[in-house]
Write a protein that holds these residues in place. Structure first.
Motif, PDB file in Angstrom:
ATOM      1  N   CYS A 365     -73.615  11.392 -23.278  1.00 42.42           N
ATOM      2  CA  CYS A 365     -72.160  11.582 -23.250  1.00 42.42           C
ATOM      3  C   CYS A 365     -71.489  10.247 -22.942  1.00 42.42           C
ATOM      4  O   CYS A 365     -72.164   9.247 -22.662  1.00 42.42           O
ATOM      5  N   GLN A 366     -70.186  10.223 -23.004  1.00 40.52           N
ATOM      6  CA  GLN A 366     -69.440   9.004 -22.682  1.00 40.52           C
ATOM      7  C   GLN A 366     -69.647   8.628 -21.207  1.00 40.52           C
ATOM      8  O   GLN A 366     -69.768   9.500 -20.339  1.00 40.52           O
ATOM      9  N   PHE A 367     -69.665   7.318 -20.942  1.00 40.18           N
ATOM     10  CA  PHE A 367     -69.833   6.864 -19.559  1.00 40.18           C
ATOM     11  C   PHE A 367     -69.173   5.504 -19.393  1.00 40.18           C
ATOM     12  O   PHE A 367     -68.783   4.854 -20.370  1.00 40.18           O
ATOM     13  N   VAL A 368     -69.044   5.069 -18.146  1.00 38.38           N
ATOM     14  CA  VAL A 368     -68.521   3.734 -17.869  1.00 38.38           C
ATOM     15  C   VAL A 368     -69.205   3.192 -16.620  1.00 38.38           C
ATOM     16  O   VAL A 368     -69.450   3.915 -15.662  1.00 38.38           O
ATOM     17  N   TRP A 369     -69.544   1.909 -16.682  1.00 37.13           N
ATOM     18  CA  TRP A 369     -70.139   1.204 -15.542  1.00 37.13           C
ATOM     19  C   TRP A 369     -69.006   0.599 -14.725  1.00 37.13           C
ATOM     20  O   TRP A 369     -68.148  -0.089 -15.255  1.00 37.13           O
ATOM     21  N   LEU A 370     -68.996   0.884 -13.432  1.00 37.13           N
ATOM     22  CA  LEU A 370     -67.932   0.408 -12.555  1.00 37.13           C
ATOM     23  C   LEU A 370     -68.440  -0.707 -11.650  1.00 37.13           C
ATOM     24  O   LEU A 370     -69.442  -0.533 -10.945  1.00 37.13           O
ATOM     25  N   ALA A 371     -67.762  -1.840 -11.681  1.00 35.20           N
ATOM     26  CA  ALA A 371     -68.052  -2.914 -10.737  1.00 35.20           C
ATOM     27  C   ALA A 371     -67.236  -2.667  -9.479  1.00 35.20           C
ATOM     28  O   ALA A 371     -66.078  -2.257  -9.545  1.00 35.20           O
ATOM     29  N   LEU A 372     -67.832  -2.908  -8.329  1.00 35.80           N
ATOM     30  CA  LEU A 372     -67.151  -2.731  -7.055  1.00 35.80           C
ATOM     31  C   LEU A 372     -67.093  -4.080  -6.326  1.00 35.80           C
ATOM     32  O   LEU A 372     -67.620  -5.076  -6.809  1.00 35.80           O
ATOM     33  N   ILE A 390     -71.876   4.359 -11.498  1.00 37.35           N
ATOM     34  CA  ILE A 390     -71.776   4.893 -12.865  1.00 37.35           C
ATOM     35  C   ILE A 390     -70.919   6.157 -12.842  1.00 37.35           C
ATOM     36  O   ILE A 390     -71.057   7.015 -11.961  1.00 37.35           O
ATOM     37  N   LEU A 391     -70.040   6.238 -13.811  1.00 40.29           N
ATOM     38  CA  LEU A 391     -69.188   7.413 -14.014  1.00 40.29           C
ATOM     39  C   LEU A 391     -69.451   7.926 -15.424  1.00 40.29           C
ATOM     40  O   LEU A 391     -69.297   7.185 -16.389  1.00 40.29           O
ATOM     41  N   TYR A 392     -69.895   9.194 -15.538  1.00 35.44           N
ATOM     42  CA  TYR A 392     -70.123   9.756 -16.875  1.00 35.44           C
ATOM     43  C   TYR A 392     -69.269  11.005 -17.064  1.00 35.44           C
ATOM     44  O   TYR A 392     -68.766  11.593 -16.104  1.00 35.44           O
ATOM     45  N   GLU A 393     -69.105  11.399 -18.300  1.00 33.17           N
ATOM     46  CA  GLU A 393     -68.086  12.385 -18.657  1.00 33.17           C
ATOM     47  C   GLU A 393     -68.431  13.812 -18.262  1.00 33.17           C
ATOM     48  O   GLU A 393     -67.603  14.524 -17.680  1.00 33.17           O
ATOM     49  N   PHE A 465     -62.646  -0.420  -7.734  1.00 29.41           N
ATOM     50  CA  PHE A 465     -63.538  -0.415  -8.898  1.00 29.41           C
ATOM     51  C   PHE A 465     -62.830  -0.961 -10.140  1.00 29.41           C
ATOM     52  O   PHE A 465     -61.619  -0.897 -10.275  1.00 29.41           O
ATOM     53  N   SER A 466     -63.655  -1.497 -11.030  1.00 29.59           N
ATOM     54  CA  SER A 466     -63.134  -2.025 -12.296  1.00 29.59           C
ATOM     55  C   SER A 466     -64.135  -1.692 -13.398  1.00 29.59           C
ATOM     56  O   SER A 466     -65.340  -1.932 -13.234  1.00 29.59           O
ATOM     57  N   PRO A 467     -63.697  -1.113 -14.514  1.00 31.83           N
ATOM     58  CA  PRO A 467     -64.627  -0.775 -15.599  1.00 31.83           C
ATOM     59  C   PRO A 467     -65.057  -2.036 -16.346  1.00 31.83           C
ATOM     60  O   PRO A 467     -64.212  -2.829 -16.759  1.00 31.83           O
ATOM     61  N   VAL A 468     -66.362  -2.213 -16.512  1.00 29.66           N
ATOM     62  CA  VAL A 468     -66.835  -3.423 -17.199  1.00 29.66           C
ATOM     63  C   VAL A 468     -67.708  -3.125 -18.419  1.00 29.66           C
ATOM     64  O   VAL A 468     -67.994  -4.025 -19.202  1.00 29.66           O
ATOM     65  N   TYR A 469     -68.131  -1.883 -18.562  1.00 27.93           N
ATOM     66  CA  TYR A 469     -68.895  -1.523 -19.763  1.00 27.93           C
ATOM     67  C   TYR A 469     -68.752  -0.022 -19.999  1.00 27.93           C
ATOM     68  O   TYR A 469     -68.920   0.776 -19.075  1.00 27.93           O
ATOM     69  N   LEU A 474     -62.272   6.803 -18.998  1.00 25.56           N
ATOM     70  CA  LEU A 474     -62.801   7.600 -17.891  1.00 25.56           C
ATOM     71  C   LEU A 474     -62.396   6.989 -16.555  1.00 25.56           C
ATOM     72  O   LEU A 474     -62.026   7.692 -15.615  1.00 25.56           O
ATOM     73  N   ALA A 475     -62.465   5.655 -16.476  1.00 28.74           N
ATOM     74  CA  ALA A 475     -62.072   4.961 -15.245  1.00 28.74           C
ATOM     75  C   ALA A 475     -60.583   5.156 -14.973  1.00 28.74           C
ATOM     76  O   ALA A 475     -60.168   5.326 -13.817  1.00 28.74           O
ATOM     77  N   GLU A 476     -59.776   5.137 -16.031  1.00 27.67           N
ATOM     78  CA  GLU A 476     -58.331   5.333 -15.861  1.00 27.67           C
ATOM     79  C   GLU A 476     -58.030   6.736 -15.335  1.00 27.67           C
ATOM     80  O   GLU A 476     -57.144   6.918 -14.499  1.00 27.67           O
ATOM     81  N   GLN A 477     -58.770   7.734 -15.815  1.00 28.94           N
ATOM     82  CA  GLN A 477     -58.555   9.104 -15.331  1.00 28.94           C
ATOM     83  C   GLN A 477     -58.884   9.214 -13.845  1.00 28.94           C
ATOM     84  O   GLN A 477     -58.179   9.889 -13.082  1.00 28.94           O
ATOM     85  N   LEU A 478     -59.948   8.533 -13.429  1.00 26.50           N
ATOM     86  CA  LEU A 478     -60.317   8.556 -12.019  1.00 26.50           C
ATOM     87  C   LEU A 478     -59.262   7.836 -11.175  1.00 26.50           C
ATOM     88  O   LEU A 478     -58.896   8.294 -10.088  1.00 26.50           O
ATOM     89  N   LYS A 479     -58.757   6.710 -11.673  1.00 31.64           N
ATOM     90  CA  LYS A 479     -57.742   5.954 -10.938  1.00 31.64           C
ATOM     91  C   LYS A 479     -56.463   6.783 -10.784  1.00 31.64           C
ATOM     92  O   LYS A 479     -55.847   6.794  -9.714  1.00 31.64           O
ATOM     93  N   GLU A 480     -56.071   7.477 -11.841  1.00 29.55           N
ATOM     94  CA  GLU A 480     -54.880   8.342 -11.770  1.00 29.55           C
ATOM     95  C   GLU A 480     -55.062   9.422 -10.699  1.00 29.55           C
ATOM     96  O   GLU A 480     -54.136   9.733  -9.946  1.00 29.55           O
ATOM     97  N   HIS A 481     -56.270   9.973 -10.641  1.00 25.84           N
ATOM     98  CA  HIS A 481     -56.568  11.005  -9.643  1.00 25.84           C
ATOM     99  C   HIS A 481     -56.416  10.440  -8.233  1.00 25.84           C
ATOM    100  O   HIS A 481     -55.819  11.082  -7.351  1.00 25.84           O
ATOM    101  N   ILE A 482     -56.923   9.232  -8.022  1.00 25.82           N
ATOM    102  CA  ILE A 482     -56.877   8.617  -6.695  1.00 25.82           C
ATOM    103  C   ILE A 482     -55.436   8.360  -6.274  1.00 25.82           C
ATOM    104  O   ILE A 482     -55.030   8.703  -5.158  1.00 25.82           O
ATOM    105  N   PHE A 483     -54.630   7.752  -7.165  1.00 28.70           N
ATOM    106  CA  PHE A 483     -53.248   7.445  -6.821  1.00 28.70           C
ATOM    107  C   PHE A 483     -52.437   8.723  -6.569  1.00 28.70           C
ATOM    108  O   PHE A 483     -51.579   8.767  -5.699  1.00 28.70           O
ATOM    109  N   GLU A 484     -52.738   9.739  -7.356  1.00 32.85           N
ATOM    110  CA  GLU A 484     -52.018  11.006  -7.205  1.00 32.85           C
ATOM    111  C   GLU A 484     -52.257  11.620  -5.821  1.00 32.85           C
ATOM    112  O   GLU A 484     -51.351  12.199  -5.216  1.00 32.85           O
ATOM    113  N   HIS A 485     -53.471  11.448  -5.293  1.00 32.69           N
ATOM    114  CA  HIS A 485     -53.825  12.091  -4.034  1.00 32.69           C
ATOM    115  C   HIS A 485     -53.650  11.203  -2.808  1.00 32.69           C
ATOM    116  O   HIS A 485     -53.742  11.696  -1.675  1.00 32.69           O
ATOM    117  N   THR A 486     -53.427   9.904  -3.011  1.00 39.37           N
ATOM    118  CA  THR A 486     -53.308   9.002  -1.862  1.00 39.37           C
ATOM    119  C   THR A 486     -51.881   8.589  -1.551  1.00 39.37           C
ATOM    120  O   THR A 486     -51.501   8.470  -0.382  1.00 39.37           O
TER     121      THR A 486
END
Length: 636
Positions: A365-372, A390-393, A465-469, A474-486
């Motif tokens: 499935c779709q995935f993204v590698w996150l650098a921290l 790693i974040l996968y769909e 985190f920053s998406p690098v591969y 997917l990373a943008e969806q996670l970031k939106e979730h974080i900002f919405e809840h913080t």
């Protein structure tokens, strides 16, 4: 009290210290001839607070002088320090008492002699405007100035780094054709002009497309398109454009990020204004022999981990060269991040091929590698520990098994080129940090809602985190979730604020830089824990508070935060302070082949040590702002 003047020795002493090291020989000689040398005994008072200033200021030649205000210690002056000048310049009473802590030899410099030198020398003026003389800032409150504190500090000894701003010379000719030309006509034009590309333009000279030698090889030589067809059949479009008179840095970054070989120069940097010229990556090789665009090409052509290790070593040499030439640190960090990401992409390419050879086909499935950490903030200039996830769909046992296996290979590849595995195991190869989008959202929601100490700590690590591969959406969806809840969670923000205040400015009671008291790094300064982390924590907190998701980079965060704050100069100071700290740490790390975290203050000259102290003042001001805004006293 005896006086004596020995101009030659005075000059030799003064030239070692700022701001006198900025003076030309004529001004130095003039000062040295008029210096009065005075001997004071221990306990003797040089001047008292609230008294009107004398017609001279003081430079400590030998000994120690304490500055006290209302019987409280403000500062201790040592060799080369200037004191008593603030009141002289602003024509106000002394704000402190100067008393000899031990026998002292002091130079007295007449204001009448020094004033024309101060007015005629911008670097000397900046030194005092930034408040580098002993005691309080001189100009910041008393005299109007548009220049921020740490900007002045950094500019005063060449840290602004303008080397990378050299302009690409304008091209006197541009080779172009029109859409109705035949391919043969275009080829003949390219041959007569001896160029490897031709731009297709409309009647208004707006660029429509580009044809290169590669197009002739892949489309004409293979018989796919007839040579009698029009150029519209083989041109690549739309063209990539850049504004008129670009810098080397701007062009370099476009070539690196987008893997282009040609750029059209237009008036406004888009295809909506007429063609002015063309830049190729070959032009960059001519302008700047060993350049990052060439290095990133080598990375993309690598066929083994060994090749990538060589490329990473070359990047370190390039970084050292840039620092020596005083190239701006933000540009160096941007270049380094692009090359690091290209290296990671190659490691993924090798690892995915290896997975296929083991019977695993495409990722399930779709995935993204996150650098921290520092890489996630695009601030990594040295080979530090790995921090990634790693974040996968889609959830599923088989999906998790696949991505864990892939993460292990990626982590091993990074380790082979010099990035050690994280001692705390914060890596995608750890099942805790290899999760689906739904699982990651659940983890962040738990951290935000519980606001425990461990949850706050995890948030500070993973929020950058920053998406690098992979699939960045997917990373943008996670970031939106974080900002919405913080952003609306006051308890979480307050706890995050308490964490940002956990490292007070590293100055002792005597305004000395706090050093490590024991262990392997005894008498060293921990620049990461005591200066960089506090600034990064403050930037992250205020980014969440102001709902600024665009960047994770610390100095870019401060530059965006200032647009939402009244005290804009404070955040400008913070941005430049962080760049200064990055440069100090990177320079140290390259010189010692370490991560640069621990600094020996004795290796820093007086001005750089004072810049550090001024940075601590900036941290203190930011922390005071945060303490009030988030009412942290109620939680501690």
């Amino acid at each position: 009290m005896k006086t004596n003047v020995i101009a030659g020795r005075v000059k030799e002493f003064l030239i070692q210290f700022p701001p006198f090291l900025f003076l030309n020989d004529e001004d130095l000689n003039k000062l040295a001839l008029h210096v009065e040398i005075v001997f004071y005994k221990k306990g003797e008072i040089i001047f008292k607070e609230k008294n009107l200033p004398k017609n001279h200021f003081y430079v400590l030649r030998k000994g120690s002088v304490k500055l006290t205000a209302n019987s409280e210690l403000m500062d201790i002056c040592d060799e080369g320090d200037i004191f008593g000048i603030r009141s002289l310049i602003v024509k106000k009473p002394y704000i402190a008492t100067a008393i000899c802590d031990e026998d002292a030899i002091v130079y007295l410099i007449s204001h009448e002699i020094f004033e024309p030198i101060l007015k005629g020398n911008p670097e000397v003026s900046m030194f005092f405007a930034a408040g580098f003389a002993a005691g309080k800032t001189i100009f910041r409150n008393e005299i109007e100035t548009d220049v921020s504190l740490n900007t002045l500090a950094i500019k005063s000894f060449g840290q602004s780094g303008l080397t990378g701003l050299n302009r690409i010379p304008e091209k006197s000719r541009k080779v172009y054709c029109f859409p109705d030309w035949t391919i043969q006509q275009a080829a003949e034009k390219m041959k007569s002009e001896n160029v490897g590309s031709i731009i297709v333009v409309d009647k208004n000279m707006l660029p429509l497309g580009i044809i290169t030698d590669k197009d002739f090889r892949t489309k004409i030589g293979t018989g796919i398109v007839e040579i009698s067809a029009t150029v519209a059949n083989i041109m690549s479009f739309p063209v990539s454009c850049i504004k008129q008179n670009p810098t080397l840095n701007e062009v370099m970054l476009v070539f690196m990020k987008k893997n282009f070989h040609h750029l059209c120069i237009t008036g406004d940097g888009t295809g909506n204004s007429p063609l002015l010229g063309v830049i190729s990556d070959h032009d960059l090789l001519v302008e700047q022999g060993d350049n990052p665009a060439f290095l990133i090409k080598k990375v993309r052509k690598s066929v083994s981990i060994s090749d990538l290790t060589d490329a990473r070593n070359s990047l370190e040499k390039l970084t050292a060269d840039y620092l020596e030439k005083d190239v701006s640190i933000d540009y160096v960090a941007e270049i380094s991040s692009e090359i690091e990401e290209a290296i990671l992409h190659k490691i993924f390419e090798f690892s995915l091929e290896e997975m296929q050879s083991e019977g695993f086909l495409e990722p399930p499935c779709q995935f993204v590698w996150l650098a921290l950490g520092s890489q996630g903030r695009r601030e990594q200039l040295l080979r530090t520990d790995q921090d990634n996830a790693i974040l996968y769909e889609e959830e599923g046992i088989e999906n998790k098994e696949y991505f864990l296996k892939l993460a292990i290979k990626i982590s091993e590849g990074l380790n082979q080129i010099g990035f050690e595995k994280c001692p705390a195991d914060i890596m995608g190869s750890n099942p805790k940090w290899c999760l689906s989008l739904a699982e990651w959202k659940g983890v962040f929601s738990k951290w935000i809602n519980s606001s425990s100490t461990s949850s706050i700590l995890n948030s500070t690590i993973f929020f950058d985190f920053s998406p690098v591969y992979g699939n960045t959406e997917l990373a943008e969806q996670l970031k939106e979730h974080i900002f919405e809840h913080t952003s609306e969670n006051e308890v979480f923000l307050s706890k995050l604020a308490v964490n940002a205040l956990s490292s007070p400015p590293p100055l002792s009671f005597f305004r000395n830089i706090l050093l490590e008291k024991d262990g392997d790094h005894k008498d060293m300064f921990d620049i990461k824990a005591r200066a960089m982390v506090p600034l990064a924590d403050l930037a992250r907190l205020l980014t969440i508070y102001h709902k600024i998701p665009e960047t994770t980079n610390t100095y870019q965060r401060f530059e965006k935060i200032k647009l939402h704050e009244k005290e804009q100069s404070l955040f400008e100071d913070a941005a430049i302070a962080y760049k200064f700290l990055m440069k100090i740490r990177t320079t140290q790390g390259i010189a010692e082949q370490t991560d640069g975290r621990f600094i020996n203050p004795k290796t820093l000259d007086k001005l750089r040590r004072q810049v550090l102290k001024n940075i601590f003042e900036t941290i203190s001001e930011l922390q005071a702002l945060v303490k009030v805004r988030f009412r942290t006293s109620m939680l501690t």
